[in-house]
Design a protein around this motif. Structure first.
Motif, PDB file in Angstrom:
ATOM      1  N   ASN A  97       0.838  -1.209   0.000  1.00 40.06           N
ATOM      2  CA  ASN A  97       0.000   0.000   0.000  1.00 40.06           C
ATOM      3  C   ASN A  97       0.869   1.254   0.000  1.00 40.06           C
ATOM      4  OD1 ASN A  97      -2.518   1.282  -0.105  1.00 40.06           O
ATOM      5  ND2 ASN A  97      -2.562   1.577   2.119  1.00 40.06           N
ATOM      6  N   ASP A  98       1.925   1.216  -0.796  1.00 36.44           N
ATOM      7  CA  ASP A  98       2.894   2.300  -0.911  1.00 36.44           C
ATOM      8  C   ASP A  98       2.607   3.046  -2.218  1.00 36.44           C
ATOM      9  OD1 ASP A  98       5.167   3.860  -1.526  1.00 36.44           O
ATOM     10  OD2 ASP A  98       6.505   2.509  -0.435  1.00 36.44           O
ATOM     11  N   TRP A  99       2.364   4.359  -2.114  1.00 36.06           N
ATOM     12  CA  TRP A  99       1.969   5.142  -3.286  1.00 36.06           C
ATOM     13  C   TRP A  99       3.052   6.103  -3.729  1.00 36.06           C
ATOM     14  CZ3 TRP A  99      -1.915   3.302  -5.885  1.00 36.06           C
ATOM     15  CH2 TRP A  99      -2.791   2.449  -5.206  1.00 36.06           C
ATOM     16  N   THR A 100       4.322   5.749  -3.464  1.00 39.07           N
ATOM     17  CA  THR A 100       5.430   6.529  -3.987  1.00 39.07           C
ATOM     18  C   THR A 100       5.319   6.604  -5.515  1.00 39.07           C
ATOM     19  OG1 THR A 100       6.865   5.740  -2.211  1.00 39.07           O
ATOM     20  CG2 THR A 100       7.943   6.693  -4.139  1.00 39.07           C
ATOM     21  N   PRO A 101       5.436   7.788  -6.118  1.00 47.91           N
ATOM     22  CA  PRO A 101       5.340   7.893  -7.578  1.00 47.91           C
ATOM     23  C   PRO A 101       6.335   6.975  -8.283  1.00 47.91           C
ATOM     24  CG  PRO A 101       5.255  10.066  -6.592  1.00 47.91           C
ATOM     25  CD  PRO A 101       5.566   9.105  -5.477  1.00 47.91           C
ATOM     26  N   ILE A 102       5.862   6.264  -9.309  1.00 45.89           N
ATOM     27  CA  ILE A 102       6.693   5.332 -10.073  1.00 45.89           C
ATOM     28  C   ILE A 102       6.652   5.714 -11.554  1.00 45.89           C
ATOM     29  CG2 ILE A 102       7.041   2.944 -10.789  1.00 45.89           C
ATOM     30  CD1 ILE A 102       5.671   2.055  -8.218  1.00 45.89           C
ATOM     31  N   ILE A 103       7.833   5.866 -12.159  1.00 47.21           N
ATOM     32  CA  ILE A 103       7.953   6.070 -13.594  1.00 47.21           C
ATOM     33  C   ILE A 103       8.630   4.848 -14.180  1.00 47.21           C
ATOM     34  CG2 ILE A 103       8.818   7.574 -15.421  1.00 47.21           C
ATOM     35  CD1 ILE A 103       6.972   9.025 -13.542  1.00 47.21           C
ATOM     36  N   LEU A 104       7.987   4.210 -15.172  1.00 45.65           N
ATOM     37  CA  LEU A 104       8.553   3.040 -15.826  1.00 45.65           C
ATOM     38  C   LEU A 104       9.349   3.452 -17.057  1.00 45.65           C
ATOM     39  CD1 LEU A 104       5.469   0.653 -15.767  1.00 45.65           C
ATOM     40  CD2 LEU A 104       7.503   0.455 -14.338  1.00 45.65           C
ATOM     41  N   ILE A 105      10.467   2.763 -17.287  1.00 44.61           N
ATOM     42  CA  ILE A 105      11.270   2.965 -18.489  1.00 44.61           C
ATOM     43  C   ILE A 105      11.200   1.688 -19.307  1.00 44.61           C
ATOM     44  CG2 ILE A 105      13.584   3.347 -19.404  1.00 44.61           C
ATOM     45  CD1 ILE A 105      14.236   4.822 -16.811  1.00 44.61           C
ATOM     46  N   SER A 106      10.855   1.806 -20.579  1.00 43.15           N
ATOM     47  CA  SER A 106      10.698   0.606 -21.405  1.00 43.15           C
ATOM     48  C   SER A 106      11.287   0.828 -22.790  1.00 43.15           C
ATOM     49  CB  SER A 106       9.215   0.242 -21.538  1.00 43.15           C
ATOM     50  OG  SER A 106       8.550   1.169 -22.385  1.00 43.15           O
ATOM     51  N   GLU A 107      11.563  -0.280 -23.469  1.00 40.74           N
ATOM     52  CA  GLU A 107      11.871  -0.215 -24.885  1.00 40.74           C
ATOM     53  C   GLU A 107      10.582   0.082 -25.636  1.00 40.74           C
ATOM     54  OE1 GLU A 107      14.827  -0.417 -26.074  1.00 40.74           O
ATOM     55  OE2 GLU A 107      15.953  -1.223 -24.368  1.00 40.74           O
ATOM     56  N   LYS A 108      10.692   0.647 -26.823  1.00 43.78           N
ATOM     57  CA  LYS A 108       9.507   0.996 -27.606  1.00 43.78           C
ATOM     58  C   LYS A 108       8.615  -0.221 -27.822  1.00 43.78           C
ATOM     59  CE  LYS A 108       7.013   3.873 -30.041  1.00 43.78           C
ATOM     60  NZ  LYS A 108       6.305   4.999 -29.399  1.00 43.78           N
ATOM     61  N   LYS A 109       9.223  -1.390 -28.067  1.00 41.67           N
ATOM     62  CA  LYS A 109       8.445  -2.598 -28.333  1.00 41.67           C
ATOM     63  C   LYS A 109       7.696  -3.084 -27.096  1.00 41.67           C
ATOM     64  CE  LYS A 109      12.218  -5.926 -27.503  1.00 41.67           C
ATOM     65  NZ  LYS A 109      13.158  -4.980 -26.893  1.00 41.67           N
ATOM     66  N   GLU A 110       8.055  -2.547 -25.908  1.00 42.23           N
ATOM     67  CA  GLU A 110       7.407  -2.949 -24.661  1.00 42.23           C
ATOM     68  C   GLU A 110       6.354  -1.941 -24.210  1.00 42.23           C
ATOM     69  OE1 GLU A 110      11.386  -4.996 -22.647  1.00 42.23           O
ATOM     70  OE2 GLU A 110      10.884  -2.906 -22.239  1.00 42.23           O
ATOM     71  N   GLU A 111       5.976  -1.028 -25.095  1.00 43.64           N
ATOM     72  CA  GLU A 111       5.106   0.083 -24.690  1.00 43.64           C
ATOM     73  C   GLU A 111       3.774  -0.403 -24.135  1.00 43.64           C
ATOM     74  OE1 GLU A 111       3.833   4.510 -26.253  1.00 43.64           O
ATOM     75  OE2 GLU A 111       4.596   3.037 -27.677  1.00 43.64           O
ATOM     76  N   LEU A 112       3.198  -1.453 -24.717  1.00 42.66           N
ATOM     77  CA  LEU A 112       1.924  -1.955 -24.215  1.00 42.66           C
ATOM     78  C   LEU A 112       2.087  -2.545 -22.815  1.00 42.66           C
ATOM     79  CD1 LEU A 112       0.285  -3.552 -27.379  1.00 42.66           C
ATOM     80  CD2 LEU A 112      -0.217  -1.346 -26.305  1.00 42.66           C
ATOM     81  N   TYR A 121       5.150   6.473 -17.814  1.00 44.52           N
ATOM     82  CA  TYR A 121       6.205   5.672 -18.429  1.00 44.52           C
ATOM     83  C   TYR A 121       6.866   6.469 -19.530  1.00 44.52           C
ATOM     84  CZ  TYR A 121       3.414   4.726 -22.629  1.00 44.52           C
ATOM     85  OH  TYR A 121       2.700   4.860 -23.798  1.00 44.52           O
ATOM     86  N   MET A 122       8.097   6.089 -19.850  1.00 46.93           N
ATOM     87  CA  MET A 122       8.823   6.657 -20.985  1.00 46.93           C
ATOM     88  C   MET A 122       9.505   5.533 -21.742  1.00 46.93           C
ATOM     89  SD  MET A 122      10.578  10.248 -19.813  1.00 46.93           S
ATOM     90  CE  MET A 122      11.154  10.477 -21.512  1.00 46.93           C
ATOM     91  N   THR A 123       9.616   5.697 -23.055  1.00 44.50           N
ATOM     92  CA  THR A 123      10.308   4.700 -23.862  1.00 44.50           C
ATOM     93  C   THR A 123      11.704   5.203 -24.224  1.00 44.50           C
ATOM     94  OG1 THR A 123       9.338   5.603 -25.896  1.00 44.50           O
ATOM     95  CG2 THR A 123       8.180   3.782 -24.834  1.00 44.50           C
ATOM     96  N   LYS A 124      12.600   4.244 -24.448  1.00 45.25           N
ATOM     97  CA  LYS A 124      13.962   4.579 -24.861  1.00 45.25           C
ATOM     98  C   LYS A 124      13.987   4.882 -26.357  1.00 45.25           C
ATOM     99  CE  LYS A 124      16.083   1.677 -21.305  1.00 45.25           C
ATOM    100  NZ  LYS A 124      16.951   0.521 -21.020  1.00 45.25           N
ATOM    101  N   PRO A 125      14.902   5.737 -26.830  1.00 47.49           N
ATOM    102  CA  PRO A 125      15.959   6.410 -26.065  1.00 47.49           C
ATOM    103  C   PRO A 125      15.386   7.499 -25.165  1.00 47.49           C
ATOM    104  CG  PRO A 125      15.944   7.180 -28.337  1.00 47.49           C
ATOM    105  CD  PRO A 125      14.967   6.047 -28.271  1.00 47.49           C
ATOM    106  N   LEU A 126      15.939   7.594 -23.957  1.00 49.06           N
ATOM    107  CA  LEU A 126      15.400   8.506 -22.959  1.00 49.06           C
ATOM    108  C   LEU A 126      15.711   9.961 -23.290  1.00 49.06           C
ATOM    109  CD1 LEU A 126      16.294   6.609 -19.661  1.00 49.06           C
ATOM    110  CD2 LEU A 126      14.030   6.866 -20.682  1.00 49.06           C
ATOM    111  N   ARG A 127      14.737  10.801 -23.049  1.00 45.54           N
ATOM    112  CA  ARG A 127      14.929  12.245 -23.102  1.00 45.54           C
ATOM    113  C   ARG A 127      15.010  12.698 -21.645  1.00 45.54           C
ATOM    114  NH1 ARG A 127      11.231  10.322 -26.219  1.00 45.54           N
ATOM    115  NH2 ARG A 127       9.524  10.878 -24.819  1.00 45.54           N
ATOM    116  N   LEU A 128      16.219  12.906 -21.177  1.00 47.79           N
ATOM    117  CA  LEU A 128      16.454  13.079 -19.742  1.00 47.79           C
ATOM    118  C   LEU A 128      15.761  14.315 -19.171  1.00 47.79           C
ATOM    119  CD1 LEU A 128      20.184  11.995 -19.547  1.00 47.79           C
ATOM    120  CD2 LEU A 128      18.167  10.705 -18.853  1.00 47.79           C
ATOM    121  N   LYS A 129      15.727  15.394 -19.932  1.00 48.20           N
ATOM    122  CA  LYS A 129      15.047  16.594 -19.447  1.00 48.20           C
ATOM    123  C   LYS A 129      13.569  16.306 -19.209  1.00 48.20           C
ATOM    124  CE  LYS A 129      14.229  21.473 -20.542  1.00 48.20           C
ATOM    125  NZ  LYS A 129      14.481  22.563 -21.535  1.00 48.20           N
ATOM    126  N   GLU A 130      12.958  15.567 -20.137  1.00 50.68           N
ATOM    127  CA  GLU A 130      11.551  15.216 -19.994  1.00 50.68           C
ATOM    128  C   GLU A 130      11.340  14.235 -18.844  1.00 50.68           C
ATOM    129  OE1 GLU A 130       7.866  13.218 -22.507  1.00 50.68           O
ATOM    130  OE2 GLU A 130       9.669  13.871 -23.569  1.00 50.68           O
TER     131      GLU A 130
END
Length: 245
Positions: free
Chosen positions: A73-88, A101-110
């Motif tokens: 029951n931990d609601w710490t914000p989570i951002i997932l990083i995935s390959e484009k083919k793993e977007e679903l 979530y964000m797909t690679k290649p990562l845009r670090l500023k975003e």
């Protein structure tokens, strides 16, 4: 006070790149190379946000989401990083309680902008701004038909029975309920969930609406509460409370 971020990633060059950018952006950074260790660190460090690779060996980013949200029951914000083919799969992670979530290649500023947005959103959701509408203990509770929404405790009840929602599902339902009777575009709903500085795929809103409907609607194919507004988005319907016969 600096925010902290836990980075769970198995590729060292990627770790170095992400950690360096977050450090330059004023974050205190922590790193783990596997999911099990990342969960242990999260419970000890209690970071402001977690950035995790989706496809971790042995214990994936989806496993981390599931464990934190539904077991701890931990609601710490989570951002997932995935390959484009793993977007679903990343979209599935949103169903399990990930915030973005964000797909690679990562845009670090975003990436940093999205993390800041989720932290800010977590502190803003159902915040003191709503207390201007009244000071009594129960003034912020929203009732609509058989639904009762308690923003102070992040709780939703249907017929006095608790409804198990993820944090993002709650935020979306709460926003729709505050604006019941008003058609809201997907763009507007995405802005409320993510902030103006980042863009999300419209499918994300549809995923959350589908999940919410599964949990609150008496008739899934003919929704009572969350109505689809053609060519616009969604609307919370005004529902009269049923009177016992």
């Amino acid at each position: 006070m600096a925010h902290s971020v836990l980075i769970i990633e198995q590729d060292q060059p990627t770790i170095d790149m992400i950690e360096s950018y977050f450090s330059k952006s004023g974050f205190e950074t922590y790193v783990s190379k596997n999911g099990h260790e990342g969960l242990r660190q999260a419970s000890i460090i209690q970071p402001d946000a977690i950035v995790t690779e989706l496809d971790l060996r042995g214990y994936s980013g989806l496993d981390i989401c599931r464990e934190l949200r539904f077991v701890k029951n931990d609601w710490t914000p989570i951002i997932l990083i995935s390959e484009k083919k793993e977007e679903l799969d990343a979209v599935l992670g949103l169903e399990l309680g990930a915030d973005d979530y964000m797909t690679k290649p990562l845009r670090l500023k975003e990436l940093v902008a999205r993390v800041k947005s989720t932290i800010r959103r977590g502190s803003k959701c159902c915040s003191q701004e709503d207390q201007n509408h009244g000071s009594s203990e129960h003034s912020r509770i929203i009732k609509n038909g058989e639904l009762t929404i308690d923003p102070d405790h992040f709780l939703v009840y249907k017929n006095d029975r608790p409804v198990d929602l993820t944090r993002k599902e709650f935020e979306l339902l709460y926003y729709l309920s505050k604006n019941k009777g008003r058609a809201l575009s997907r763009e507007k709903l995405m802005q409320e969930l993510s902030g103006d500085e980042v863009e999300l795929d419209e499918r994300i809103i549809d995923v959350f609406i589908s999940r919410i409907r599964n949990k609150i609607e008496p008739h899934r194919r003919n929704p009572t509460y969350v109505k689809t507004v053609r060519n616009i988005g969604y609307m919370m319907n005004v529902v009269k409370e049923s009177v016992p016969s």
